[in-house]
Motif scaffolding. Structure first.
Motif, short mmCIF file in Angstrom:
data_model
loop_
_atom_site.label_atom_id
_atom_site.label_comp_id
_atom_site.label_asym_id
_atom_site.label_seq_id
_atom_site.Cartn_x
_atom_site.Cartn_y
_atom_site.Cartn_z
N THR A 1 -18.03 16.82 24.54
CA THR A 1 -17.47 16.58 25.87
C THR A 1 -18.55 16.14 26.84
O THR A 1 -18.38 15.17 27.59
CB THR A 1 -16.82 17.88 26.39
OG1 THR A 1 -15.81 18.27 25.46
CG2 THR A 1 -16.22 17.71 27.76
N ASN B 1 -19.65 12.62 26.28
CA ASN B 1 -18.71 11.66 26.86
C ASN B 1 -18.79 11.62 28.38
O ASN B 1 -18.70 10.55 28.99
CB ASN B 1 -17.27 11.98 26.41
CG ASN B 1 -17.02 11.52 24.99
OD1 ASN B 1 -17.71 10.62 24.48
ND2 ASN B 1 -16.03 12.11 24.33
N PHE C 1 -8.97 11.62 21.55
CA PHE C 1 -9.44 12.90 22.07
C PHE C 1 -10.90 12.76 22.44
O PHE C 1 -11.73 12.36 21.62
CB PHE C 1 -9.27 14.02 21.03
CG PHE C 1 -9.63 15.37 21.58
CD1 PHE C 1 -8.70 16.11 22.31
CD2 PHE C 1 -10.90 15.90 21.42
CE1 PHE C 1 -9.04 17.35 22.85
CE2 PHE C 1 -11.25 17.14 21.96
CZ PHE C 1 -10.31 17.86 22.68
N GLY D 1 -12.39 15.25 24.88
CA GLY D 1 -12.92 16.50 25.42
C GLY D 1 -12.04 17.06 26.52
O GLY D 1 -11.01 16.47 26.87
N GLU E 1 -8.88 14.09 15.97
CA GLU E 1 -7.85 15.02 16.44
C GLU E 1 -6.47 14.37 16.48
O GLU E 1 -5.46 15.02 16.26
CB GLU E 1 -8.18 15.50 17.88
CG GLU E 1 -9.50 16.18 18.04
CD GLU E 1 -9.52 17.57 17.43
OE1 GLU E 1 -10.54 17.91 16.82
OE2 GLU E 1 -8.51 18.28 17.54
N ASP F 1 -16.68 6.62 20.89
CA ASP F 1 -16.78 8.06 20.74
C ASP F 1 -16.83 8.35 19.24
O ASP F 1 -15.82 8.30 18.54
CB ASP F 1 -15.57 8.72 21.41
CG ASP F 1 -15.55 10.23 21.25
OD1 ASP F 1 -16.25 10.75 20.35
OD2 ASP F 1 -14.83 10.90 22.01
N GLN G 1 -16.63 12.71 16.19
CA GLN G 1 -16.08 13.22 14.93
C GLN G 1 -16.37 12.29 13.75
O GLN G 1 -16.66 12.74 12.66
CB GLN G 1 -14.57 13.46 15.06
CG GLN G 1 -14.01 14.20 13.90
CD GLN G 1 -12.79 15.04 14.22
OE1 GLN G 1 -12.02 15.34 13.34
NE2 GLN G 1 -12.58 15.44 15.46
C1 LIG Z 1 -13.72 12.39 19.03
C2 LIG Z 1 -14.08 13.61 19.82
N1 LIG Z 1 -14.59 13.46 21.05
C3 LIG Z 1 -14.94 14.53 21.80
C4 LIG Z 1 -14.75 15.81 21.34
C5 LIG Z 1 -15.16 16.98 22.18
O1 LIG Z 1 -16.29 17.55 21.61
P1 LIG Z 1 -16.72 19.06 21.96
O2 LIG Z 1 -15.63 19.94 21.48
O3 LIG Z 1 -18.02 19.26 21.24
O4 LIG Z 1 -16.93 19.14 23.43
C6 LIG Z 1 -14.20 16.00 20.07
C7 LIG Z 1 -13.94 17.36 19.58
O5 LIG Z 1 -13.15 17.59 18.71
C8 LIG Z 1 -13.86 14.88 19.29
O6 LIG Z 1 -13.32 15.01 18.08
#
Ligand SMILES: Cc1ncc(COP(=O)(O)O)c(C=O)c1O
Length: 504
Positions: free
Chosen positions: A197, A200, A236, A238, A293, A321, A324
């Protein structure tokens, strides 16, 4: 009798909690089918449900948790904010792709802490480095250089450049031959954060500053400003306010309105909608090249190519992003390396596997963006600490090896083929598709997959859901073919039990 009563109470509490939070939306929601049925069933039906779940292959039954474990969970739940619905077990330790609970039970782990533990649990070298670094220095802030943050930054930049050079001589796996471009992603700088998060958030802030400076430099071209961000359905990114504004899920967003203004969403893989939505006021487009996700969906090459083209046309930054799908999970260092060269990003965000479970996040930036960021523009207390960065360097040095990545591709292909053969073909009514690449495999079901998560766990396999109807397999990248087969066998057994439950 006592444990049966406790089981029922605990499970009903779980089910109530799941119903409250909306199980499809609750992170790792695994509301037990038996519990949900018990909640709504007559006493006779309740007894029948319990009988059905206690089949002979039920080796890790929730009901078998000891009284001590249940008491511990009750105590923990009393003090822990209920943002997650958890099954009645307490995990104590792990080894490779296996984890153990407080009752001594061993589970095959196809979750890897949600695509985090790239090198598996309790990797001896990671443990040794942690121990050594903890004795030297854990944290000193970004007010000073430390021994490891700069090393990791260099390794991320140079490994990416090397991987891109190697990739530029090989055809893209997806959309092969679709582009004559030899462009490569050529990052020059890294910003460290503590989570996906935060990575991002950093990338979005850098893009906003970039857009604002563009506007200042060219007021005639950008009369309405240049601060809008495009993101996509099922993405997804964050849960902080900026990252959440980019995450197009009403269930995540609605309780927290109003969000950050200026975010727009169009359907993933819809080229025309994205092209229309990217305009002169856009400062950034943020996208997962392979969605996690959202249900393990791969972008089409045409989609990523269109995003790159439109971003170039309007002077916007393309953020991938890869939190994952990056850092080896798909069998390439970066997920975007499965795609033709003319889909390359301006910024890449990463987190999950980088330090094998020690919190860390990072943004890779090209020179053009990095040049716009000055001291004081952004910062963090913990980001870039020597402990996480030293482990991150070790993880990166191992996963970037061509043999390591080749192994991920081979075992991942085996896992996917087994899922297709042993699950999709054997249960065509339940399993409607198998997707993914490398160690990122999605098994799409014709119904809510939450009960399957419970059935698998009660047979010794940990899995998670993704999107509305998909089970996600994201094991450690060190998974062996034999472990893949064991997991698939448990899944087949679980699907048989699932089928039996569905039959009136
Ligand atoms: C593609 C993606 N971006 C951002 C995040 C957020 O990461 P975090 O949970 O480490 O803050 C996730 C978490 O699952 C994710 O899969």
């Amino acid at each position: 009798m006592l444990s049966r009563r406790l089981f029922t109470r605990t499970q009903i509490a779980l089910a109530r909690s799941a119903a409250r939070t909306g199980s499809a939306r609750a992170p790792l929601a695994t509301s037990n089918l038996a519990a949900r049925r018990a909640l709504h069933a007559t006493p006779a039906a309740r007894a029948d449900t319990t009988a059905r779940t206690t089949t002979s292959s039920l080796t890790h039954a929730d009901t078998a948790a000891s009284a001590e474990t249940r008491a511990t969970i009750d105590r923990f739940q009393r003090y822990t904010l209920g943002t997650y619905v958890r099954p009645p077990l307490v995990l104590t330790h792990g080894e490779g792709c296996w984890v153990f609970d407080s009752d001594g039970r061993k589970f095959l782990d196809f979750t890897a802490g949600i695509a985090v533990n790239a090198l598996g649990h309790a990797d001896p070298e990671v443990a040794r480095i942690l121990h050594h670094q903890a004795q030297r220095m854990v944290h000193m802030s970004n007010l000073y250089h430390n021994e490891w943050a700069g090393e990791l930054a260099e390794a991320l930049v140079e490994s990416t450049i090397a991987a891109e050079q190697a990739r530029s001589t090989a055809p893209a796996a997806v959309g092969e031959g679709a582009s004559a471009s030899t462009a490569t992603f050529h990052p020059s700088k890294v910003f460290f954060a503590n989570s996906g998060t935060e990575a991002n958030e950093g990338a979005l802030k850098f893009a906003k500053k970039y857009g604002n400076l563009q506007r200042e430099a060219h007021p005639d071209r950008y009369p309405q400003g240049k601060h809008e961000v495009l993101a996509f359905s099922r993405g997804f990114h964050g849960r902080s306010m900026g990252a959440l504004s980019a995450t197009a899920a009403p269930a995540y967003q609605t309780p927290f309105q109003p969000l950050v203004p200026g975010f727009t969403h169009t359907p993933y893989n819809n080229v025309a909608a994205a092209e229309a939505a990217i305009h002169e006021g856009t400062c950034a487009v943020i996208v997962e090249p392979i969605q996690g996700e959202g249900g393990v969906h791969m972008a089409t090459p045409e989609f990523l190519q269109a995003l790159r083209r439109r971003c170039d046309a309007v002077g916007a930054l393309l953020i991938y992003d890869e939190i994952q799908c990056g850092l080896g999970r798909t069998g390439q260092l970066w997920g975007f390396q499965h795609y033709p060269a003319d889909c390359r990003p301006d910024l890449v965000t990463m987190a999950k596997p980088l330090a094998n479970g020690i919190p860390i996040g990072a943004v890779l930036l090209t020179d053009e963006t990095a040049a716009k960021i000055n001291p004081g523009d952004h910062g963090t207390t913990f980001g870039g600490n020597p402990l996480a960065c030293r482990v991150g360097l070790h993880v990166l040095q191992r996963i970037r090896q061509p043999e390591f990545l080749a192994q991920v591709r081979a075992t991942g292909a085996h896992l996917k083929a087994q899922a297709e053969g042993q699950l999709q073909q054997a249960f065509p009514d339940l399993v409607t598709g198998v997707r993914g690449v490398g160690m990122m495999v999605g098994i799409q079901l014709s119904c809510n997959p939450a009960p399957l998560v419970d059935l698998a766990r009660e047979r010794g396999l940990l899995i998670i859901t993704a999107g509305g109807n998909t089970v996600r397999l994201v094991p450690s990248l060190t998974l062996t073919a034999d472990e893949a087969d064991q997991g698939i066998r448990i899944l087949a057994d679980s699907l048989r039990a699932f089928q039996a439950q569905q039959t009136p």
